[in-house]
Design a protein around this motif. Structure first.
Motif, PDB file in Angstrom:
ATOM      1  N   UNK A   1      14.888  26.990  43.747  1.00  0.00           N
ATOM      2  CA  UNK A   1      16.104  27.064  42.911  1.00  0.00           C
ATOM      3  C   UNK A   1      15.971  27.774  41.703  1.00  0.00           C
ATOM      4  N   UNK A   2      16.930  28.772  41.478  1.00  0.00           N
ATOM      5  CA  UNK A   2      16.520  29.590  40.375  1.00  0.00           C
ATOM      6  C   UNK A   2      17.543  28.941  39.299  1.00  0.00           C
ATOM      7  N   UNK A   3      17.067  29.138  37.962  1.00  0.00           N
ATOM      8  CA  UNK A   3      17.835  28.506  36.906  1.00  0.00           C
ATOM      9  C   UNK A   3      17.905  29.636  35.925  1.00  0.00           C
ATOM     10  N   UNK A   4      19.183  29.795  35.577  1.00  0.00           N
ATOM     11  CA  UNK A   4      19.550  30.708  34.628  1.00  0.00           C
ATOM     12  C   UNK A   4      18.975  30.824  33.353  1.00  0.00           C
ATOM     13  N   UNK A   5      18.774  31.926  32.738  1.00  0.00           N
ATOM     14  CA  UNK A   5      17.949  31.865  31.413  1.00  0.00           C
ATOM     15  C   UNK A   5      18.784  31.162  30.415  1.00  0.00           C
ATOM     16  N   UNK A   6      20.001  31.383  30.142  1.00  0.00           N
ATOM     17  CA  UNK A   6      20.919  30.942  29.252  1.00  0.00           C
ATOM     18  C   UNK A   6      20.921  29.342  29.420  1.00  0.00           C
ATOM     19  N   UNK A   7      20.460  28.823  30.597  1.00  0.00           N
ATOM     20  CA  UNK A   7      20.429  27.411  30.489  1.00  0.00           C
ATOM     21  C   UNK A   7      19.062  26.459  29.636  1.00  0.00           C
ATOM     22  N   UNK A   8      18.294  27.825  29.339  1.00  0.00           N
ATOM     23  CA  UNK A   8      17.001  27.326  28.448  1.00  0.00           C
ATOM     24  C   UNK A   8      16.987  27.915  27.328  1.00  0.00           C
ATOM     25  N   UNK A   9      17.443  29.221  26.753  1.00  0.00           N
ATOM     26  CA  UNK A   9      17.327  29.821  25.585  1.00  0.00           C
ATOM     27  C   UNK A   9      18.503  30.151  24.939  1.00  0.00           C
ATOM     28  N   UNK A  10      19.673  30.141  25.602  1.00  0.00           N
ATOM     29  CA  UNK A  10      20.944  30.267  25.114  1.00  0.00           C
ATOM     30  C   UNK A  10      21.550  29.253  23.971  1.00  0.00           C
ATOM     31  N   UNK A  11      21.266  29.516  22.948  1.00  0.00           N
ATOM     32  CA  UNK A  11      22.093  28.432  21.843  1.00  0.00           C
ATOM     33  C   UNK A  11      23.537  28.382  22.387  1.00  0.00           C
ATOM     34  N   UNK A  12      23.736  27.005  22.181  1.00  0.00           N
ATOM     35  CA  UNK A  12      24.908  26.425  22.710  1.00  0.00           C
ATOM     36  C   UNK A  12      25.150  26.410  24.138  1.00  0.00           C
ATOM     37  N   UNK A  13      24.351  27.286  25.070  1.00  0.00           N
ATOM     38  CA  UNK A  13      24.569  27.116  26.627  1.00  0.00           C
ATOM     39  C   UNK A  13      23.644  26.211  27.148  1.00  0.00           C
ATOM     40  N   UNK A  14      22.681  25.926  26.237  1.00  0.00           N
ATOM     41  CA  UNK A  14      21.294  25.098  26.801  1.00  0.00           C
ATOM     42  C   UNK A  14      21.371  23.836  26.575  1.00  0.00           C
ATOM     43  N   UNK A  15      22.755  22.996  26.400  1.00  0.00           N
ATOM     44  CA  UNK A  15      22.766  21.938  25.451  1.00  0.00           C
ATOM     45  C   UNK A  15      21.836  20.861  26.548  1.00  0.00           C
ATOM     46  N   UNK A  16      21.819  20.671  27.802  1.00  0.00           N
ATOM     47  CA  UNK A  16      21.117  19.764  28.325  1.00  0.00           C
ATOM     48  C   UNK A  16      19.569  19.862  28.191  1.00  0.00           C
ATOM     49  N   UNK A  17      18.990  21.034  28.173  1.00  0.00           N
ATOM     50  CA  UNK A  17      17.718  21.317  27.986  1.00  0.00           C
ATOM     51  C   UNK A  17      17.172  21.087  26.522  1.00  0.00           C
ATOM     52  N   UNK A  18      18.078  21.364  25.744  1.00  0.00           N
ATOM     53  CA  UNK A  18      17.604  21.537  24.389  1.00  0.00           C
ATOM     54  C   UNK A  18      17.670  19.929  23.717  1.00  0.00           C
ATOM     55  N   UNK A  19      18.896  19.437  23.958  1.00  0.00           N
ATOM     56  CA  UNK A  19      18.943  18.178  23.572  1.00  0.00           C
ATOM     57  C   UNK A  19      17.883  17.245  23.881  1.00  0.00           C
ATOM     58  N   UNK A  20      17.367  17.568  25.134  1.00  0.00           N
ATOM     59  CA  UNK A  20      16.167  16.374  25.756  1.00  0.00           C
ATOM     60  C   UNK A  20      14.895  17.143  25.218  1.00  0.00           C
ATOM     61  N   UNK A  21      14.912  18.527  24.575  1.00  0.00           N
ATOM     62  CA  UNK A  21      13.376  18.852  24.192  1.00  0.00           C
ATOM     63  C   UNK A  21      13.274  18.344  22.688  1.00  0.00           C
ATOM     64  N   UNK A  22      14.513  18.213  22.019  1.00  0.00           N
ATOM     65  CA  UNK A  22      14.472  17.828  20.682  1.00  0.00           C
ATOM     66  C   UNK A  22      14.269  16.037  20.559  1.00  0.00           C
ATOM     67  N   UNK A  23      14.819  15.631  21.470  1.00  0.00           N
ATOM     68  CA  UNK A  23      14.783  14.124  21.521  1.00  0.00           C
ATOM     69  C   UNK A  23      13.121  13.907  21.912  1.00  0.00           C
ATOM     70  N   UNK A  24      12.487  14.633  22.822  1.00  0.00           N
ATOM     71  CA  UNK A  24      11.128  14.185  23.189  1.00  0.00           C
ATOM     72  C   UNK A  24      10.191  14.684  22.047  1.00  0.00           C
ATOM     73  N   UNK A  25      10.558  15.737  21.229  1.00  0.00           N
ATOM     74  CA  UNK A  25       9.709  16.247  20.320  1.00  0.00           C
ATOM     75  C   UNK A  25       9.710  15.135  19.121  1.00  0.00           C
TER      76      UNK A  25
END
Length: 423
Positions: A1-25
């Protein structure tokens, strides 16, 4: 399964990953001493691999960030004159890599996503502390307080203060209205208030009250025109200075601290400050090396550990960012740190004054003020793997982002709408 770059590094478009990353950090920062290397490696794994996704987007032009790296650079250079070179080298590498990861986060997070991640992460941190925490004797205050799963009540209070700020920002700055997030902010806000009360940290309670009052006041200020804001900020700044001086000489400080059963000597902190100033005088220009003072086997820290009953002979400091910096990195390090701090504060304040609306600087300026107030009694921004260090450099990095003015007509229409009531 391919993951779009925006889902990881696009501010505002990566909410699911970014919120999890901040919370775990934030969880990793909070309990790195408890979980050790695993939590630190997890933190690195969240941010460093993003370079491989799109290094141009994630790293950007790092020539613009030279001033941000200045303090980490002097920490590295201190290895050459450090009283404990191996200790300074290891700590400097850790500090530098945290700054690097934070600036990656700056490139892939927007302020709202950061705030949502803080709500989630702080909620997890405080729940863990409530479930597995304990009370212990604070040798500074000579009182028993709830410290949660931390080693200090001030760290628990710090996270609780940040929790209240993040919850306020989520609802009243970024206007989050989804039921799931409203429920989460309500729960985390109440939990933060409970932990703030239970830890009995005067520093955390007072700073939280001051910063929340500032954030409420800024809501009024931001309804004015930029020219009106300039006049109000100048007048407000003068008033704060006058009140601060009057508070010291008229006994207001002692009266406030008396509510918490403390006095202006801060029950031992002033003695530590005296010892720190004395230690700084021995190496005034470049210090003894980054984190090279509190080293086991050295006579002076051993004496202070014994006087303050620190059986672990670790995790202690001078309870003042500027004294600690001068001891470790001398006046050179102190000037670099103060310059960086003032640049961040002035940068976000200027954006608040000049921009029609800037929610990002609204939040980050409040966080900077929190860190500034705490800097006189804590060292939140001097150590690696610390939420204070992360937020400090996040605020710095966001100053390098492009300022985008919102649509004036849209802002005017929003300004005419009634503000939501605060309960």
């Amino acid at each position: 399964m391919r993951i779009a770059k925006s889902a990881l590094i696009q501010p505002g478009g990566n909410v699911a990953y970014a919120v999890s990353a901040v919370a775990i950090s934030l969880f990793s920062f909070a309990y790195s001493l408890r979980f050790g290397q695993v939590s630190i490696l997890l933190y690195y794994a969240l941010w460093l691999p993003l370079i491989a996704v799109d290094y141009r987007k994630v790293l950007g032009n790092y020539n613009r960030y030279i001033w941000i790296y200045a303090f980490a650079a002097i920490a590295f250079l201190s290895v050459f004159w450090s009283a404990a070179p191996s200790v300074s080298m290891r700590a400097a590498i850790q500090y530098f890599t945290q700054v690097l990861c934070t600036l990656i986060a700056v490139r892939v997070l927007d302020a709202k996503t950061l705030t949502l991640g803080m709500v989630a992460g702080i909620g997890i941190v405080l729940v863990y502390s409530v479930l597995f925490g304990h009370s212990e004797l604070d040798v500074i205050d000579n009182t028993y307080s709830f410290v949660g799963a931390f080693a200090s009540k001030n760290q628990l209070g710090f996270y609780a203060s940040l929790g209240l700020i993040a919850c306020f920002a989520t609802v009243f700055i970024f206007g989050e209205r989804r039921p799931s997030w409203l429920g989460a902010t309500g729960v985390v806000g109440l939990l933060s208030a409970y932990c703030l009360m239970m830890c009995q940290s005067a520093t955390s309670v007072l700073t939280a009250v001051v910063v929340l009052a500032l954030m409420v006041g800024l809501r009024v200020v931001l309804t004015l025109t930029p020219d009106q804001r300039k006049l109000l900020v100048i007048g407000g700044g003068v008033a704060v200075i006058v009140l601060a001086v009057a508070g010291v000489y008229l006994g207001a400080v002692d009266a406030v601290l008396g509510i918490f059963g403390k006095d202006s000597t801060l029950t031992g902190r002033t003695y530590l400050w005296q010892q720190g100033i004395k230690a700084a005088a021995d190496n005034p220009y470049f210090g003894v090396g980054y984190q090279a003072y509190w080293v086991q086997g050295f006579s002076e820290p051993e004496r202070l550990w014994e006087e303050f009953f620190i059986g672990s002979r670790s995790g202690f400091h001078f309870h003042n960012t500027y004294i600690e910096t001068t001891v470790e990195l001398g006046l050179v390090g102190l000037l670099i740190l103060v310059f960086t701090f003032l640049k961040i504060l002035w940068g976000h304040l200027r954006r608040l004054i000049e921009d029609i609306r800037n929610d990002e600087s609204y939040l980050l300026f409040a966080i900077c003020v929190l860190l500034l107030i705490r800097s006189f009694v804590e060292i939140d921004i001097l150590t690696p793997y610390n939420v204070g260090t992360f937020l400090f450099y996040f605020c710095a990095g966001k100053l390098m982002s492009v300022r985008r003015q919102p649509d004036v007509a849209a802002w005017a229409r929003q300004a005419r709408q009634p503000e939501p009531l605060m309960h």
